[in-house]
Scaffold this motif. Sequence first.
Motif, PDB file in Angstrom:
ATOM      1  N   TRP A 130      29.054  91.947  31.497  1.00  0.00           N
ATOM      2  CA  TRP A 130      27.875  91.071  31.595  1.00  0.00           C
ATOM      3  C   TRP A 130      27.353  90.743  30.206  1.00  0.00           C
ATOM      4  O   TRP A 130      26.808  91.605  29.512  1.00  0.00           O
ATOM      5  CB  TRP A 130      26.798  91.754  32.444  1.00  0.00           C
ATOM      6  N   LYS A 131      27.491  89.480  29.814  1.00  0.00           N
ATOM      7  CA  LYS A 131      27.100  89.066  28.466  1.00  0.00           C
ATOM      8  C   LYS A 131      25.612  89.281  28.186  1.00  0.00           C
ATOM      9  O   LYS A 131      25.213  89.503  27.053  1.00  0.00           O
ATOM     10  CB  LYS A 131      27.418  87.568  28.263  1.00  0.00           C
ATOM     11  N   ARG A 132      24.786  89.188  29.226  1.00  0.00           N
ATOM     12  CA  ARG A 132      23.331  89.229  29.013  1.00  0.00           C
ATOM     13  C   ARG A 132      22.767  90.654  28.998  1.00  0.00           C
ATOM     14  O   ARG A 132      21.558  90.836  28.870  1.00  0.00           O
ATOM     15  CB  ARG A 132      22.638  88.379  30.077  1.00  0.00           C
TER      16      ARG A 132
ATOM     17  N   THR B 140      21.375  93.928  27.653  1.00  0.00           N
ATOM     18  CA  THR B 140      20.758  94.238  26.357  1.00  0.00           C
ATOM     19  C   THR B 140      20.499  95.727  26.225  1.00  0.00           C
ATOM     20  O   THR B 140      20.658  96.487  27.184  1.00  0.00           O
ATOM     21  CB  THR B 140      19.408  93.508  26.202  1.00  0.00           C
TER      22      THR B 140
ATOM     23  N   SER C 149      17.160  93.786  31.043  1.00  0.00           N
ATOM     24  CA  SER C 149      17.866  92.774  30.254  1.00  0.00           C
ATOM     25  C   SER C 149      17.259  91.384  30.422  1.00  0.00           C
ATOM     26  O   SER C 149      17.231  90.585  29.484  1.00  0.00           O
ATOM     27  CB  SER C 149      19.344  92.721  30.662  1.00  0.00           C
ATOM     28  N   LEU C 150      16.760  91.055  31.642  1.00  0.00           N
ATOM     29  CA  LEU C 150      16.299  89.696  31.911  1.00  0.00           C
ATOM     30  C   LEU C 150      14.808  89.489  31.665  1.00  0.00           C
ATOM     31  O   LEU C 150      14.386  88.406  31.281  1.00  0.00           O
ATOM     32  CB  LEU C 150      16.641  89.300  33.355  1.00  0.00           C
TER      33      LEU C 150
ATOM     34  N   PRO D 127      18.544  92.962  21.293  1.00  0.00           N
ATOM     35  CA  PRO D 127      19.700  92.432  22.018  1.00  0.00           C
ATOM     36  C   PRO D 127      20.870  93.406  21.947  1.00  0.00           C
ATOM     37  O   PRO D 127      20.937  94.234  21.067  1.00  0.00           O
ATOM     38  CB  PRO D 127      20.027  91.153  21.240  1.00  0.00           C
TER      39      PRO D 127
ATOM     40  N   THR E 222      27.645  91.247  22.465  1.00  0.00           N
ATOM     41  CA  THR E 222      28.548  90.924  23.574  1.00  0.00           C
ATOM     42  C   THR E 222      29.921  91.505  23.250  1.00  0.00           C
ATOM     43  O   THR E 222      30.226  91.823  22.104  1.00  0.00           O
ATOM     44  CB  THR E 222      28.697  89.396  23.753  1.00  0.00           C
TER      45      THR E 222
END
Length: 502
Positions: free
Chosen positions: A414-416, A418, A464-465, A475, A478
Amino acid sequence: MNTLLWFVILYLMVSVGIGLVAATRVHNAKDFAVAGRSLPLPVVTATVFATWFGAEAVFGVSATFVKDGLSGVVADPFGSSMCLILAGILFSRYLYKLNIITLGDFYRMRYNRTVEVLTTVCIVASYLGWVAAQIKALGLIFYVVTDGAVSQEAGMILGAAIVLTYTTFGGMFSVAILDFVQMAVSMGGLLFIAWIVSGKVDGGTTSVISHASAAGKLEFFPEADVWKWVTFLGAWVTMMLGSIPQQDVFQRVTSAKSAKIALGGSILGASIYFCFTFVPMFIAYSATLIDPDQFSKLLETDTQLILPTLVLQHTPLVAQVLFFGAVLSAIMSCSSATLLAPSVTFAENVIRGFYPDMGDHRFLWVMRGCVVVFAVLVLIFALNSGSSIFKMVENAYKITLAGAFVPLLAGILWKRATTQGALAATFGGVLSWLMVEVLIGEASPVPPQLIGLGISALGMVAGSLLPQWVGHRLPGHTMHELLHHHAPAETHHVTERPHHHS
């Protein structure tokens, strides 16, 4: 009995000798931790097979099958072999290129130092019960082979000392070479015993299988009850997913010469393991047909003694030698790797962070020191634990399922994801699991570790969101950034600690 004992002593001496010869190939920390990433397919396959084929596969799983049937062993071998396949795919495809020596390194590179330490503590803690189960089994073997002359406690101390000797010097090289030798011995020995035992049952193998089927032992799925299904899936998932963020699995896969060998070895090793675990189950169930009176008493007192008692009382000396050689092989290869894994992880991801300028030679000795300290802790735990071998292993993965699995999977896929998400996942997962475990325990309709897994996933997504700023946002890197900035080539020195950019 004396003859058998001498054969066992000779076997142990040969094993330690092979381990110490392999130790001559250890020249630096990378050799010690991941065998210099040089292992060919047959050795990787053997070492992946040996990841699980230890005390619980021979004694624990077989005893649980005799008592509860196939539905009782959903965690192992069903969950554990799936874990090896999933871990092989994840590690070979995504983490192999990073050229790192521990999973903790990934958590640091993907998130930050805090996540590295927290997940490392979860991983190291999970090994206490796992390695203690192997040491407990070694104590059981010495007790049986010496006809009670060596107590189980003294046997545990002796077993721990033997495994510690070659693991401390040889690291992953000794583990891998011995796994290869011991896989051949354990498979050959147990197949020979199965052949002898089936000949002692009227009607042979077919009769044993049909009797087990008639007794309902081959029914895998539970009856149509929601909570029974939840418990069933809980046991499966704990082993299948909770064991993925494990250093011994990671070490074995990434010790391969190439990513292709890493993937092939893990799938092959897992498949052989799954099929072969049914051999000890078959032998143990046959025992209840050969001498129902004696073994029904053992079923009520100590199911773990069914297999060794059957071999000692109903097979010739050559079969006894092969059986105890096979079992010692399985347990020693399992315990050496599971002793090495948390020690390397703690040295690399906790101690090294405080001494970033430490030289490679000194770091190698720090790793060895950690092996010794962890062995002592495990021995104390094994001597004071009343749990069965199977339960000790099954319980070992709850903490990694609740605290380390979601940050690993999200960090890879999952790129997002954190750093905040990883912290929320680890804290939320472990705290919720512990609270349910302590306050409700077995009365909880949903297994506590599954609640921990769910909260961990929620923590990762929410952390994360949701726009959280503490001074500034944290952050995570990735996977794309990691592969292109942190480990561009195989020549990247494995013990360098890339800085985290926040």
